[in-house]
Design an enzyme around this catalytic site. Structure first.
Site, PDB file in Angstrom:
ATOM      1  N   LEU A  12       0.842  -1.201   0.000  1.00  0.00           N
ATOM      2  CA  LEU A  12       0.000   0.000   0.000  1.00  0.00           C
ATOM      3  C   LEU A  12       0.875   1.249   0.000  1.00  0.00           C
ATOM      4  CD1 LEU A  12      -2.805  -0.868   2.586  1.00  0.00           C
ATOM      5  CD2 LEU A  12      -2.670  -1.410   0.151  1.00  0.00           C
ATOM      6  N   ALA A  13       0.729   2.039  -1.051  1.00  0.00           N
ATOM      7  CA  ALA A  13       1.569   3.235  -1.158  1.00  0.00           C
ATOM      8  C   ALA A  13       0.811   4.392  -1.786  1.00  0.00           C
ATOM      9  CB  ALA A  13       2.815   2.908  -1.975  1.00  0.00           C
ATOM     10  N   ARG A  19       0.871  13.198   8.096  1.00  0.00           N
ATOM     11  CA  ARG A  19       1.646  13.536   9.297  1.00  0.00           C
ATOM     12  C   ARG A  19       3.088  13.911   8.999  1.00  0.00           C
ATOM     13  NH1 ARG A  19      -0.085   8.110  12.090  1.00  0.00           N
ATOM     14  NH2 ARG A  19      -0.625   7.714   9.912  1.00  0.00           N
ATOM     15  N   LYS A  26       4.822  10.372   1.224  1.00  0.00           N
ATOM     16  CA  LYS A  26       5.640   9.773   2.294  1.00  0.00           C
ATOM     17  C   LYS A  26       6.605   8.697   1.784  1.00  0.00           C
ATOM     18  CE  LYS A  26       3.563   7.065   5.315  1.00  0.00           C
ATOM     19  NZ  LYS A  26       2.787   6.731   6.509  1.00  0.00           N
ATOM     20  N   GLY A 145      -2.345   1.101  15.796  1.00  0.00           N
ATOM     21  CA  GLY A 145      -3.567   0.369  16.121  1.00  0.00           C
ATOM     22  C   GLY A 145      -3.267  -0.620  17.247  1.00  0.00           C
ATOM     23  N   GLU A 160      -7.887   1.453  16.134  1.00  0.00           N
ATOM     24  CA  GLU A 160      -7.005   2.583  15.819  1.00  0.00           C
ATOM     25  C   GLU A 160      -6.906   3.524  17.019  1.00  0.00           C
ATOM     26  OE1 GLU A 160      -5.105   2.748  12.969  1.00  0.00           O
ATOM     27  OE2 GLU A 160      -5.951   0.741  13.009  1.00  0.00           O
ATOM     28  N   TYR A 372      40.870  24.777 -12.410  1.00  0.00           N
ATOM     29  CA  TYR A 372      39.747  24.044 -12.982  1.00  0.00           C
ATOM     30  C   TYR A 372      40.248  23.246 -14.177  1.00  0.00           C
ATOM     31  CZ  TYR A 372      35.634  22.733 -15.552  1.00  0.00           C
ATOM     32  OH  TYR A 372      34.708  21.987 -16.233  1.00  0.00           O
TER      33      TYR A 372
HETATM   34  C1  UD1 Z   1      -1.840   1.657   9.924  1.00  0.00           C
HETATM   35  C2  UD1 Z   1      -2.866   0.794  10.657  1.00  0.00           C
HETATM   36  C3  UD1 Z   1      -2.493   0.707  12.128  1.00  0.00           C
HETATM   37  C4  UD1 Z   1      -1.074   0.179  12.276  1.00  0.00           C
HETATM   38  C5  UD1 Z   1      -0.086   1.022  11.460  1.00  0.00           C
HETATM   39  C6  UD1 Z   1       1.279   0.372  11.441  1.00  0.00           C
HETATM   40  C7  UD1 Z   1      -4.941   1.265   9.441  1.00  0.00           C
HETATM   41  C8  UD1 Z   1      -6.265   1.932   9.478  1.00  0.00           C
HETATM   42  N1  UD1 Z   1      -4.151   1.411  10.507  1.00  0.00           N
HETATM   43  O1  UD1 Z   1      -1.953   2.954  10.447  1.00  0.00           O
HETATM   44  O2  UD1 Z   1      -3.380  -0.153  12.786  1.00  0.00           O
HETATM   45  O3  UD1 Z   1      -0.687   0.147  13.630  1.00  0.00           O
HETATM   46  O4  UD1 Z   1      -0.510   1.124  10.094  1.00  0.00           O
HETATM   47  O5  UD1 Z   1       2.227   1.161  10.831  1.00  0.00           O
HETATM   48  O6  UD1 Z   1      -4.650   0.578   8.486  1.00  0.00           O
HETATM   49  N2  UD1 Z   1      -2.683   3.869   2.155  1.00  0.00           N
HETATM   50  C9  UD1 Z   1      -3.229   3.641   0.915  1.00  0.00           C
HETATM   51  N3  UD1 Z   1      -4.494   4.071   0.671  1.00  0.00           N
HETATM   52  C10 UD1 Z   1      -5.235   4.712   1.594  1.00  0.00           C
HETATM   53  C11 UD1 Z   1      -4.676   4.938   2.885  1.00  0.00           C
HETATM   54  C12 UD1 Z   1      -3.388   4.492   3.143  1.00  0.00           C
HETATM   55  O7  UD1 Z   1      -2.580   3.061   0.041  1.00  0.00           O
HETATM   56  O8  UD1 Z   1      -6.387   5.053   1.291  1.00  0.00           O
HETATM   57  C13 UD1 Z   1      -1.310   3.398   2.417  1.00  0.00           C
HETATM   58  C14 UD1 Z   1      -0.359   4.487   2.867  1.00  0.00           C
HETATM   59  O9  UD1 Z   1       0.303   5.067   1.744  1.00  0.00           O
HETATM   60  C15 UD1 Z   1       0.633   3.737   3.762  1.00  0.00           C
HETATM   61  C16 UD1 Z   1      -0.189   2.567   4.292  1.00  0.00           C
HETATM   62  O10 UD1 Z   1      -1.355   2.485   3.480  1.00  0.00           O
HETATM   63  O11 UD1 Z   1       1.728   3.232   3.038  1.00  0.00           O
HETATM   64  C17 UD1 Z   1      -0.597   2.753   5.748  1.00  0.00           C
HETATM   65  O12 UD1 Z   1      -1.261   3.982   5.904  1.00  0.00           O
HETATM   66  P1  UD1 Z   1      -0.925   4.941   7.101  1.00  0.00           P
HETATM   67  O13 UD1 Z   1      -1.712   6.182   6.929  1.00  0.00           O
HETATM   68  O14 UD1 Z   1       0.515   5.053   7.312  1.00  0.00           O
HETATM   69  O15 UD1 Z   1      -1.598   4.111   8.294  1.00  0.00           O
HETATM   70  P2  UD1 Z   1      -1.220   4.231   9.827  1.00  0.00           P
HETATM   71  O16 UD1 Z   1      -1.933   5.389  10.395  1.00  0.00           O
HETATM   72  O17 UD1 Z   1       0.227   4.142   9.991  1.00  0.00           O
HETATM   73 MG    MG Z   2       1.839   4.121   8.712  1.00  0.00          MG
END
Ligand code: UD1
Ligand code: MG
Length: 463
Positions: A12-13, A19, A26, A145, A160, A372
């Site tokens: 997932l990226a 933040r 990120k 979480g 969460e 140079y």
């Molecule tokens: C997430 C978990 C949390 C865990 C933490 C660990 C959720 C709701 N929470 O929180 O329980 O402890 O990771 O690091 O999953 N992303 C997408 N599409 C979206 C949203 C996010 O691709 O719509 C990707 C982001 O780019 C990222 C990853 O998912 O790479 C995680 O998202 P992030 O916002 O970092 O979740 P956390 O708040 O860290």
């Molecule tokens: Mg995260």
């Protein structure tokens, strides 16, 4: 009986990384010189038979570029409605791959320990569980979480931080964001996940409460080295990940016999090769594909990127060297600047405020002050006087300067390229060389000096 399973990995990226408070997505931020996402994919490539799919969204061109470079497919998630939504969007891709098991990882876990992941996957494949999650026990669980367990110790739910009760906030076991799922089960569960939570997002971890409610036990692995599994969410966490990896690399070098003074101040990227017996002073920085042979010494505040140095070469303080090769026994610096395409033979001396670019300097060449040398070839044993400049650029094109062996270039010479100076020739100080100098000749172009006797006194009206 061995079950047949087809694996896939989804990273997932797509998120912005709010933040981080940065204009850059990120996962594009770098850890020890490489984008975070690139690191995650590099690790995951070691898992055989599992094609990689990256979910992209925010700044998708750049994120997809890094993904493709690592051999991954990309799929777009738009808009980004949460981690659960991100996986659900991938349903078609997973069906096409015929994947029955999927490893799901966030792109923000740059130090992911892949060996442990493979062990967990083996256990998962051998089980009937619909899902598995890697958990961490953290002194400070804030931001993550929380893992809520039932009376028998099974995972009951993942809550969460922003939705947790005070009792849940006190839990120190957290979700690493790394999961294994059976494709059919997770897709079915995700359809039931809502977005009635503090962030209005489809939370992937919500599926754990659903599995628990259905009486389907899930697996969980509490990882020992939690540092390696931590997600990067803020600038401070990015700095922590950089520091962790940097310290690992520096420690590995010291263990192999490299002397590093004040190791906490030394930055070495992990593809850099440093032979035992080298000496790195405080505040040195070695990047890219740099390779140092035995006995090389790099002194304080010098920064080397893609630099290959031969045995015993000394880089003194405050040098910036890039794309450079040097043979053994060279002395470079202080304050030297070598740019791409610089090649120094053995025992070359480059001194303060000497800049080189696409320059090949033969054995024993000395250019010790304020010069140079660009698009230049200098034969063995030649001496380049202080302030010598190759005028290699005519405003449109670059031109070469070729100096033979044992050439002596006097101070403050301009070599207007294209130009050649033959073996053993001399160029007088202050000369502007515009024509070829034959071997053994003296070229001199300065205006003859004239002395006007008594001039100073006359100026002052005394004469
Ligand atoms: C997430 C978990 C949390 C865990 C933490 C660990 C959720 C709701 N929470 O929180 O329980 O402890 O990771 O690091 O999953 N992303 C997408 N599409 C979206 C949203 C996010 O691709 O719509 C990707 C982001 O780019 C990222 C990853 O998912 O790479 C995680 O998202 P992030 O916002 O970092 O979740 P956390 O708040 O860290
Ligand atoms: Mg995260």
């Amino acid at each position: 009986m061995k079950k047949t399973s087809r694996k896939a990995i989804v990273v997932l990226a797509a998120g912005k990384g709010t933040r981080m408070k940065s204009p850059r997505a990120k996962v594009l931020h770098t850890v020890l010189g490489k984008p975070m996402l690139g690191r995650v994919l590099e690790q995951l490539k070691a898992i055989e038979g599992a094609p990689l799919v990256v979910v992209v969204g925010h700044q998708k061109e750049a994120v997809a570029f890094i993904s493709r470079a690592a051999g991954a497919q990309t799929v777009v998630q738009e808009p980004q409605l949460g981690t659960g939504h991100a996986l659900l969007c991938r349903r078609d891709a997973l069906e096409k791959l015929g994947a029955t098991e999927v490893l799901l990882v966030a792109g923000d876990v740059p130090l992911l320990p892949v060996e442990a992941m493979q062990t967990y996957w083996g256990e998962f494949s051998a089980s009937n569980a619909p899902a598995g999650v890697v958990t961490l026990r953290l002194e400070d669980p804030s931001g993550y979480g929380r893992i809520v367990r039932d009376a028998r110790g099974g995972v009951k739910a993942i809550v969460e931080q922003k939705d947790a009760s005070p009792k849940e906030l006190a839990i120190h076991e957290v979700n690493s964001g790394v999961y294994l799922f059976r494709t059919g089960e997770i897709m079915e569960a995700l359809l039931k996940v809502g977005r009635d939570n503090s962030q209005g997002e489809y939370y992937l971890p919500d599926v754990f409460a659903l599995f628990h409610g259905n009486g389907a036990p899930v697996l969980s692995w509490q990882a020992g080295d939690s540092e390696r599994w931590l997600g990067v969410n803020s600038q401070a966490e990015l700095a922590r990940a950089n520091e962790q990896l940097r310290a690992m690399v520096v420690k590995r070098l010291m263990d192999s016999g490299v002397t590093i003074l004040m190791p906490d101040t030394v930055w070495v990227e992990e593809e850099v090769a440093v032979a035992p017996g080298c000496l790195l002073h405080p505040f040195t920085r070695l990047c890219g594909q740099t390779k140092l042979a035995s006995g090389v010494e790099v002194r304080a505040y010098s920064c080397l990127t893609d630099v290959v140095l031969g045995e015993g070469t000394l880089v003194k303080e405050h040098c910036v060297l890039e794309g450079t090769k040097a043979g053994q026994g060279c002395i470079i610096g202080p304050f030297s600047r070598t740019r791409e395409g610089t090649s120094l033979d053995e025992q070359v001396h480059l001194g303060n405020f000497v800049e080189t670019k696409k320059a090949a300097l033969g054995k024993g060449v000395k250019a010790n002050h304020l010069s140079y040398l660009g698009d230049a070839t200098v034969g063995a044993g030649s001496n380049i006087g202080a302030g010598t400049i190759t005028c290699n650029y005519d405003g449109v094109h670059k031109h070469p300067t070729v100096l033979g062996e044992r050439v002596f270039i006097g101070s403050d010479t301009q070599l207007v390229a294209p130009v050649k100076v033959g073996d053993g020739a001399y160029v007088g100080a202050g000369t502007t060389v515009t024509k070829e100098v034959p071997p053994g000749a003296l070229a001199i172009s300065r205006t003859p000096q004239k002395n006007i006797e008594g001039w100073a006194d006359r100026k002052k009206g005394k004469g």
